[in-house]
Write a protein that holds these residues in place. Structure first.
Motif, PDB file in Angstrom:
ATOM      1  N   LEU A  16     -14.919 -34.236 -45.264  1.00 23.80           N
ATOM      2  CA  LEU A  16     -15.137 -34.783 -43.930  1.00 23.80           C
ATOM      3  C   LEU A  16     -16.319 -34.161 -43.199  1.00 23.80           C
ATOM      4  CD1 LEU A  16     -11.507 -35.060 -42.495  1.00 23.80           C
ATOM      5  CD2 LEU A  16     -12.926 -36.878 -43.475  1.00 23.80           C
ATOM      6  N   PHE A  17     -16.676 -32.951 -43.546  1.00 23.43           N
ATOM      7  CA  PHE A  17     -17.603 -32.192 -42.700  1.00 23.43           C
ATOM      8  C   PHE A  17     -18.885 -31.867 -43.462  1.00 23.43           C
ATOM      9  CE2 PHE A  17     -13.188 -31.090 -41.586  1.00 23.43           C
ATOM     10  CZ  PHE A  17     -13.140 -31.681 -40.336  1.00 23.43           C
ATOM     11  N   TRP A  18     -20.036 -32.172 -42.797  1.00 25.18           N
ATOM     12  CA  TRP A  18     -21.336 -31.982 -43.416  1.00 25.18           C
ATOM     13  C   TRP A  18     -22.285 -31.334 -42.424  1.00 25.18           C
ATOM     14  CZ3 TRP A  18     -21.382 -32.931 -48.492  1.00 25.18           C
ATOM     15  CH2 TRP A  18     -20.399 -33.781 -49.001  1.00 25.18           C
ATOM     16  N   ARG A  19     -23.173 -30.539 -42.935  1.00 23.05           N
ATOM     17  CA  ARG A  19     -24.155 -29.855 -42.113  1.00 23.05           C
ATOM     18  C   ARG A  19     -24.980 -30.859 -41.304  1.00 23.05           C
ATOM     19  NH1 ARG A  19     -27.545 -26.704 -45.947  1.00 23.05           N
ATOM     20  NH2 ARG A  19     -28.713 -28.640 -46.181  1.00 23.05           N
ATOM     21  N   GLY A  20     -25.098 -30.596 -40.001  1.00 22.83           N
ATOM     22  CA  GLY A  20     -25.926 -31.413 -39.143  1.00 22.83           C
ATOM     23  C   GLY A  20     -25.262 -32.650 -38.577  1.00 22.83           C
ATOM     24  N   GLN A  21     -23.995 -32.904 -38.914  1.00 20.02           N
ATOM     25  CA  GLN A  21     -23.358 -34.112 -38.385  1.00 20.02           C
ATOM     26  C   GLN A  21     -22.886 -33.894 -36.950  1.00 20.02           C
ATOM     27  OE1 GLN A  21     -20.010 -34.115 -41.258  1.00 20.02           O
ATOM     28  NE2 GLN A  21     -18.636 -34.332 -39.519  1.00 20.02           N
ATOM     29  N   ASP A  22     -22.618 -34.986 -36.271  1.00 25.08           N
ATOM     30  CA  ASP A  22     -22.065 -34.940 -34.922  1.00 25.08           C
ATOM     31  C   ASP A  22     -20.680 -34.296 -34.984  1.00 25.08           C
ATOM     32  OD1 ASP A  22     -20.904 -35.523 -32.416  1.00 25.08           O
ATOM     33  OD2 ASP A  22     -22.036 -37.383 -32.231  1.00 25.08           O
ATOM     34  N   GLY A  23     -20.453 -33.262 -34.188  1.00 27.13           N
ATOM     35  CA  GLY A  23     -19.195 -32.520 -34.258  1.00 27.13           C
ATOM     36  C   GLY A  23     -18.060 -33.109 -33.455  1.00 27.13           C
ATOM     37  N   ARG A  24     -18.275 -34.235 -32.777  1.00 25.80           N
ATOM     38  CA  ARG A  24     -17.224 -34.809 -31.948  1.00 25.80           C
ATOM     39  C   ARG A  24     -16.184 -35.548 -32.792  1.00 25.80           C
ATOM     40  NH1 ARG A  24     -21.056 -37.946 -27.801  1.00 25.80           N
ATOM     41  NH2 ARG A  24     -22.114 -38.296 -29.808  1.00 25.80           N
TER      42      ARG A  24
ATOM     43  N   TYR B  65     -14.638 -30.254 -52.541  1.00 20.13           N
ATOM     44  CA  TYR B  65     -15.566 -29.407 -53.297  1.00 20.13           C
ATOM     45  C   TYR B  65     -16.754 -30.262 -53.697  1.00 20.13           C
ATOM     46  CZ  TYR B  65     -11.655 -26.247 -53.299  1.00 20.13           C
ATOM     47  OH  TYR B  65     -10.635 -25.434 -52.884  1.00 20.13           O
ATOM     48  N   HIS B  66     -17.919 -29.898 -53.190  1.00 21.26           N
ATOM     49  CA  HIS B  66     -19.124 -30.707 -53.399  1.00 21.26           C
ATOM     50  C   HIS B  66     -19.931 -30.178 -54.577  1.00 21.26           C
ATOM     51  CE1 HIS B  66     -23.184 -32.324 -51.943  1.00 21.26           C
ATOM     52  NE2 HIS B  66     -22.507 -33.347 -52.442  1.00 21.26           N
ATOM     53  N   LEU B  67     -20.949 -29.356 -54.351  1.00 20.86           N
ATOM     54  CA  LEU B  67     -21.781 -28.863 -55.449  1.00 20.86           C
ATOM     55  C   LEU B  67     -20.996 -28.084 -56.509  1.00 20.86           C
ATOM     56  CD1 LEU B  67     -25.091 -27.815 -53.625  1.00 20.86           C
ATOM     57  CD2 LEU B  67     -24.474 -30.013 -54.669  1.00 20.86           C
ATOM     58  N   PRO B  68     -19.998 -27.275 -56.133  1.00 16.93           N
ATOM     59  CA  PRO B  68     -19.226 -26.597 -57.179  1.00 16.93           C
ATOM     60  C   PRO B  68     -18.554 -27.562 -58.153  1.00 16.93           C
ATOM     61  CG  PRO B  68     -18.819 -25.569 -55.053  1.00 16.93           C
ATOM     62  CD  PRO B  68     -19.597 -26.819 -54.780  1.00 16.93           C
ATOM     63  N   LEU B  69     -18.160 -28.734 -57.652  1.00 14.11           N
ATOM     64  CA  LEU B  69     -17.538 -29.717 -58.529  1.00 14.11           C
ATOM     65  C   LEU B  69     -18.566 -30.435 -59.392  1.00 14.11           C
ATOM     66  CD1 LEU B  69     -14.926 -31.070 -59.405  1.00 14.11           C
ATOM     67  CD2 LEU B  69     -15.192 -32.687 -57.527  1.00 14.11           C
ATOM     68  N   ASP B  70     -19.787 -30.569 -58.906  1.00 13.81           N
ATOM     69  CA  ASP B  70     -20.853 -31.126 -59.738  1.00 13.81           C
ATOM     70  C   ASP B  70     -21.173 -30.212 -60.910  1.00 13.81           C
ATOM     71  OD1 ASP B  70     -21.467 -33.511 -58.299  1.00 13.81           O
ATOM     72  OD2 ASP B  70     -22.581 -32.338 -56.819  1.00 13.81           O
ATOM     73  N   ALA B  71     -21.165 -28.913 -60.655  1.00 19.00           N
ATOM     74  CA  ALA B  71     -21.795 -27.962 -61.567  1.00 19.00           C
ATOM     75  C   ALA B  71     -20.896 -27.383 -62.649  1.00 19.00           C
ATOM     76  CB  ALA B  71     -22.385 -26.809 -60.749  1.00 19.00           C
ATOM     77  N   HIS B  72     -19.579 -27.445 -62.500  1.00 19.78           N
ATOM     78  CA  HIS B  72     -18.700 -26.749 -63.446  1.00 19.78           C
ATOM     79  C   HIS B  72     -19.002 -27.162 -64.887  1.00 19.78           C
ATOM     80  CE1 HIS B  72     -15.034 -25.398 -65.484  1.00 19.78           C
ATOM     81  NE2 HIS B  72     -14.922 -24.536 -64.504  1.00 19.78           N
ATOM     82  N   ALA B  73     -19.084 -26.180 -65.765  1.00 22.67           N
ATOM     83  CA  ALA B  73     -19.561 -26.411 -67.132  1.00 22.67           C
ATOM     84  C   ALA B  73     -18.647 -27.299 -67.960  1.00 22.67           C
ATOM     85  CB  ALA B  73     -19.742 -25.067 -67.850  1.00 22.67           C
ATOM     86  N   GLU B  74     -17.369 -27.410 -67.603  1.00 19.69           N
ATOM     87  CA  GLU B  74     -16.437 -28.233 -68.380  1.00 19.69           C
ATOM     88  C   GLU B  74     -15.792 -29.339 -67.543  1.00 19.69           C
ATOM     89  OE1 GLU B  74     -13.593 -25.623 -70.123  1.00 19.69           O
ATOM     90  OE2 GLU B  74     -15.071 -24.579 -71.366  1.00 19.69           O
ATOM     91  N   LEU B  75     -15.415 -29.011 -66.309  1.00 16.80           N
ATOM     92  CA  LEU B  75     -14.662 -29.945 -65.486  1.00 16.80           C
ATOM     93  C   LEU B  75     -15.527 -30.703 -64.491  1.00 16.80           C
ATOM     94  CD1 LEU B  75     -11.610 -27.630 -64.639  1.00 16.80           C
ATOM     95  CD2 LEU B  75     -11.829 -29.262 -66.528  1.00 16.80           C
ATOM     96  N   GLY B  76     -16.773 -30.306 -64.334  1.00 19.79           N
ATOM     97  CA  GLY B  76     -17.630 -30.849 -63.292  1.00 19.79           C
ATOM     98  C   GLY B  76     -18.080 -32.281 -63.540  1.00 19.79           C
ATOM     99  N   ASN B  77     -18.638 -32.889 -62.505  1.00 19.11           N
ATOM    100  CA  ASN B  77     -19.107 -34.267 -62.605  1.00 19.11           C
ATOM    101  C   ASN B  77     -20.145 -34.451 -63.705  1.00 19.11           C
ATOM    102  OD1 ASN B  77     -17.596 -35.620 -60.571  1.00 19.11           O
ATOM    103  ND2 ASN B  77     -18.878 -34.696 -58.994  1.00 19.11           N
ATOM    104  N   ASN B  78     -21.110 -33.537 -63.795  1.00 17.83           N
ATOM    105  CA  ASN B  78     -22.142 -33.680 -64.821  1.00 17.83           C
ATOM    106  C   ASN B  78     -21.572 -33.512 -66.223  1.00 17.83           C
ATOM    107  OD1 ASN B  78     -24.401 -34.212 -63.159  1.00 17.83           O
ATOM    108  ND2 ASN B  78     -24.551 -32.049 -62.625  1.00 17.83           N
TER     109      ASN B  78
END
Length: 249
Positions: free
Chosen positions: A67-75, A97-110
C-alpha cells in the motif's frame, strides 16, 4: 497457526530484507490479528484482492505490491481509505515485499519466471543485482521466443525488434524494469525481457540490435509470491491460497 511477528521475522530473514534500498516499506504494513492460520497471496494489495481474501476468511495477505510507496500522498482518503478500512474491519494482516521478492535466488520473481520459461540464470546485472542473465536452451528467433513467452504467460508480448540476430543470451527482470535495458545490453544480452516498455527502449533496440520484449508487469510477477507462500505453508503448517486479480498492465 503462527504468530504474525514470527511470520514477519521469518520472511525478513528468508528474503534478506535489510540488504535492499527500496521504494517503500517491506514487511508487515497493516497489523491484524495475532494468530495466522490462513494466508492469501497475490500480486498487488488492491481492493479486489482484499475482498477476495475476506471471502476466503484469510488471517493475512502476502503481496509483492503493498500500500505504501515513497513520495505518495500520505492522506488516508479515496482508494487508500477503502483498502485500509476493509483490512482493519476484518482484522487482516498485510505483508508486502517488493525488491526482496524480486531478487531471491530460488523463490523470487526472476528465479521463478526463469524456471517457468526454462531459463537458467548464470549471472546478475544492474542496480542491486536485480537483473538476471543466462543462455536460452537453444538459439531461436524473436518470434519464436515471444510465442513461447506469450503462450506460457497467457498474454501477447509487446516487441521492439533488434537486428534479427539469432537469440542465444537472454537477460530478464520482472515488472517495470525497462530502465535496466542498457545494463542488459552492456552485459551481453541478445534480448531483454521485462514487464513494461517505455518510449526510449524502442530506439535502443533499433540502434543497438538487441531485442526487447515487454511481457506484462502483472504477468511476469505472479510467481514469486506463490513460491514464498508455499514455503510458508510448509514451514508453519498454515493454509495458503493464491488469488489472481487480472490486470492488463
Amino acid at each position: 497457526m503462527t504468530h504474525r511477528n514470527d511470520l514477519e521475522r521469518h520472511l525478513g530473514q528468508l528474503l534478506d530484507v535489510a540488504r535492499f534500498k527500496d521504494y517503500g516499506p517491506n514487511g508487515l504494513q497493516v497489523e491484524g490479528r495475532e494468530q495466522i492460520g490462513t494466508l492469501v497471496c497475490g500480486v498487488t494489495a488492491s481492493l479486489g484482492l482484499i475482498e477476495a481474501a475476506i471471502a476466503a476468511k484469510a488471517d493475512a495477505i502476502l503481496v509483492h505490491h503493498g500500500l505504501f510507496w515513497r513520495g505518495q500522498d500520505g492522506r488516508v482518503t479515496g482508494w487508500m481509505k477503502q483498502r485500509l478500512a476493509r483490512l482493519l474491519a476484518h482484522d487482516i494482516n498485510l505483508y508486502a515485499y517488493h525488491l526482496p521478492l524480486d531478487a531471491h535466488a530460488e523463490l523470487g520473481n526472476n528465479a521463478q519466471l526463469g524456471r517457468l520459461l526454462g531459463w537458467q540464470g548464470e549471472s546478475r546485472f544492474g542496480e542491486q543485482d536485480l537483473g538476471w542473465l543466462g543462455s536460452l536452451p537453444q538459439a531461436c528467433s524473436l518470434t519464436e521466443l515471444a510465442g513461447h513467452i506469450g503462450s506460457t504467460l497467457g498474454r501477447t508480448p509487446v516487441l521492439a525488434p533488434g537486428d534479427g540476430r539469432a537469440l542465444r543470451r537472454v537477460a530478464w527482470c520482472t515488472g517495470g524494469a525497462q530502465g535496466y535495458f542498457e545494463a542488459a545490453i552492456a552485459a551481453g544480452a541478445d534480448v531483454f525481457v521485462t514487464g513494461e516498455i517505455s518510449e526510449p527502449q524502442a530506439h535502443y533496440a533499433a540502434e543497438t540490435g538487441v531485442a526487447f520484449i515487454a511481457a506484462g508487469h502483472h504477468a511476469t510477477e505472479r510467481y514469486g509470491v506463490q513460491a514464498v507462500a508455499h514455503q510458508l505453508a510448509a514451514e508453519f503448517g498454515i493454509r495458503q491460497q493464491f488469488i489472481d486479480i487480472a490486470n492488463p498492465a
